[in-house]
Motif scaffolding. Structure first.
Motif, mmCIF file in Angstrom:
data_model
loop_
_atom_site.group_PDB
_atom_site.id
_atom_site.type_symbol
_atom_site.label_atom_id
_atom_site.label_comp_id
_atom_site.label_asym_id
_atom_site.label_seq_id
_atom_site.Cartn_x
_atom_site.Cartn_y
_atom_site.Cartn_z
ATOM 1 N N UNK A 73 0.818 -1.220 0.000
ATOM 2 C CA UNK A 73 0.000 0.000 0.000
ATOM 3 C C UNK A 73 0.849 1.267 0.000
ATOM 4 N N UNK A 74 1.700 1.481 1.008
ATOM 5 C CA UNK A 74 2.500 2.706 0.973
ATOM 6 C C UNK A 74 3.528 2.726 -0.153
ATOM 7 N N UNK A 75 3.984 1.524 -0.570
ATOM 8 C CA UNK A 75 4.933 1.493 -1.686
ATOM 9 C C UNK A 75 4.261 1.988 -2.969
ATOM 10 N N UNK A 76 3.045 1.501 -3.236
ATOM 11 C CA UNK A 76 2.299 1.967 -4.399
ATOM 12 C C UNK A 76 1.967 3.444 -4.272
ATOM 13 N N UNK A 77 1.614 3.861 -3.038
ATOM 14 C CA UNK A 77 1.282 5.263 -2.812
ATOM 15 C C UNK A 77 2.467 6.165 -3.130
ATOM 16 N N UNK A 78 3.672 5.689 -2.834
ATOM 17 C CA UNK A 78 4.866 6.483 -3.140
ATOM 18 C C UNK A 78 5.039 6.648 -4.645
ATOM 19 N N UNK A 79 4.793 5.562 -5.396
ATOM 20 C CA UNK A 79 4.901 5.632 -6.854
ATOM 21 C C UNK A 79 3.844 6.579 -7.421
ATOM 22 N N UNK A 80 2.615 6.478 -6.909
ATOM 23 C CA UNK A 80 1.537 7.371 -7.352
ATOM 24 C C UNK A 80 1.888 8.820 -7.039
ATOM 25 N N UNK A 81 2.472 9.040 -5.856
ATOM 26 C CA UNK A 81 2.859 10.391 -5.478
ATOM 27 C C UNK A 81 3.887 10.975 -6.426
ATOM 28 N N UNK A 82 4.856 10.153 -6.810
ATOM 29 C CA UNK A 82 5.906 10.619 -7.724
ATOM 30 C C UNK A 82 5.345 10.843 -9.126
ATOM 31 N N UNK A 83 4.495 9.922 -9.591
ATOM 32 C CA UNK A 83 4.012 9.970 -10.971
ATOM 33 C C UNK A 83 2.917 11.011 -11.194
ATOM 34 N N UNK A 84 2.069 11.205 -10.171
ATOM 35 C CA UNK A 84 0.884 12.031 -10.403
ATOM 36 C C UNK A 84 0.711 13.213 -9.452
ATOM 37 N N UNK A 85 1.374 13.189 -8.310
ATOM 38 C CA UNK A 85 1.132 14.231 -7.305
ATOM 39 C C UNK A 85 2.350 15.108 -7.056
ATOM 40 N N UNK A 86 3.285 15.099 -7.983
ATOM 41 C CA UNK A 86 4.457 15.986 -7.926
ATOM 42 C C UNK A 86 5.342 15.747 -6.710
ATOM 43 N N UNK A 87 5.315 14.541 -6.179
ATOM 44 C CA UNK A 87 6.225 14.207 -5.082
ATOM 45 C C UNK A 87 7.549 13.734 -5.676
ATOM 46 N N UNK A 88 8.572 13.669 -4.857
ATOM 47 C CA UNK A 88 9.876 13.188 -5.318
ATOM 48 C C UNK A 88 10.492 12.306 -4.239
ATOM 49 N N UNK A 89 11.277 11.327 -4.664
ATOM 50 C CA UNK A 89 11.938 10.411 -3.747
ATOM 51 C C UNK A 89 13.445 10.549 -3.885
ATOM 52 N N UNK A 90 14.138 10.415 -2.765
ATOM 53 C CA UNK A 90 15.600 10.449 -2.792
ATOM 54 C C UNK A 90 16.127 9.079 -3.225
ATOM 55 N N UNK A 91 17.422 8.997 -3.423
ATOM 56 C CA UNK A 91 18.038 7.725 -3.818
ATOM 57 C C UNK A 91 17.802 6.651 -2.764
ATOM 58 N N UNK A 92 17.923 7.032 -1.490
ATOM 59 C CA UNK A 92 17.713 6.053 -0.417
ATOM 60 C C UNK A 92 16.263 5.595 -0.364
ATOM 61 N N UNK A 93 15.319 6.469 -0.707
ATOM 62 C CA UNK A 93 13.919 6.072 -0.717
ATOM 63 C C UNK A 93 13.629 5.099 -1.849
ATOM 64 N N UNK A 94 14.234 5.317 -3.017
ATOM 65 C CA UNK A 94 14.067 4.364 -4.111
ATOM 66 C C UNK A 94 14.693 3.020 -3.750
ATOM 67 N N UNK A 95 15.815 3.046 -3.035
ATOM 68 C CA UNK A 95 16.436 1.803 -2.571
ATOM 69 C C UNK A 95 15.495 1.075 -1.619
#
Length: 316
Positions: free
Chosen positions: A264-286
């Motif tokens: 759930x939160x993993x998908x939410x992070x992808x949705x946030x990056x793709x559609x809600x203008x959020x961004x993830x750091x390198x460690x977050x992608x790891x």
């Protein structure tokens, strides 16, 4: 105390950890639909209408669900009420409030990623209420999953600063209540079908949502313009995801299911990056990669090898 079974039962062979992860991924779409609503409506109004819309859709199944509820033992009845009022209405209201506070400040990711702490609450409850026992091998997947969750939750994992304590508290309370819903749902799955449990969750949830809305003196009507957002919110990450979830939970130990729910939160992070203008750091992608790998590995392990979660013999 009932002995623990190490042999594979039909339920083991049909483990549905993967389906729990699929339904949890559907919950990850929640932020995409909830964000515009949270900025215009009171949280209790959103939650009230989420439940009302679903209850209208499932109305033909309500009489059968009520009969199933009345046929249950009283501990199961209390558990079902707790699922509806606590894990559905109250948890969603708390999460929506956290989401509203964080979205207005531009940090809507915080309440989503804090849901990764659900396994901590759920595993403890499963050990107490369901007497589930974990093999040492469970840690090979659980520890990387929690480590991945930690990395994904915080942009700077070793320099954590939670600016909005209120947001964190609301989100953590929601996580605890949703975790209890996982355990209680597993507990009553032997007495109530997944369909009836889904219906009862929303019926009791509607009652709880109405009480919350009435107590807070918030508006009960959302306005016609908001219905186009409320209907898909209620039916996709709401009803459809929950139908799949309860069908899977009948064949999945609660301790295992709650780690699969990290999708759930993993998908939410992808949705946030793709559609809600959020961004993830390198460690977050790891962390995201580790989390997905751990969930996938756990599902594979439970299907083809000796189970890492032991349930009492005769348990659902």
């Amino acid at each position: 105390m009932k002995p623990f079974s190490t042999a594979r039962s039909p339920g083991d062979r049909t483990d549905r950890t993967w389906l729990v992860a699929v339904s949890a991924s559907m919950w990850g779409l929640d932020g995409l639909l909830r964000k515009p609503l949270a900025l215009t409506l009171h949280p209790s109004t959103i939650v009230l209408w989420e439940h009302l819309i679903v209850v209208v859709v499932v109305a033909p199944f309500i009489p059968a669900a009520i009969r199933a509820f009345r046929a249950c033992r009283w501990p199961s009845q209390i558990a079902i009420i707790g699922i509806g009022v606590g894990a559905s209405a109250a948890a969603t209201a708390l999460f929506t409030e956290a989401f509203k506070l964080s979205a207005s400040s531009g940090d809507f990711v915080t309440p989503l990623v804090l849901q990764k702490l659900q396994p901590v609450f759920a595993v403890l409850l499963a050990m107490v209420l369901l007497r589930e026992r974990l093999r040492p091998g469970f840690g090979y997947y659980a520890i990387p999953a929690l480590a991945g969750a930690w990395l994904l939750a915080f942009a700077h994992p070793f320099d954590i600063k939670i600016a909005a304590v209120k947001v964190a508290l609301f989100a953590l309370a929601a996580a605890a209540l949703w975790a209890s819903g996982t355990v209680l749902g597993r507990m009553v799955s032997a007495e109530v079908s997944s369909r009836d449990l889904t219906v009862l969750r929303f019926v009791w949830g509607l009652i709880g949502a109405f009480v919350i809305n009435w107590t807070l003196h918030d508006p009960m009507t959302p306005g016609w313009s908001n219905l186009k957002g409320l209907v898909p919110l209620a039916l996709v990450p709401g009803l459809l995801a929950l139908v799949l979830y309860y069908a899977a939970l009948r064949y999945t130990a609660a301790s295992r299911a709650t780690f699969a729910e990290l999708a759930f939160p993993a998908t939410a992070a992808v949705v946030g990056v793709a559609f809600l203008d959020a961004s993830l750091t390198t460690s977050q992608w790891l962390g995201f990669a580790v989390l997905v790998a751990a969930i996938t590995g756990l599902s594979w392990h439970e299907r083809v090898r000796k189970p890492a979660v032991l349930t009492p013999a005769g348990a659902p």
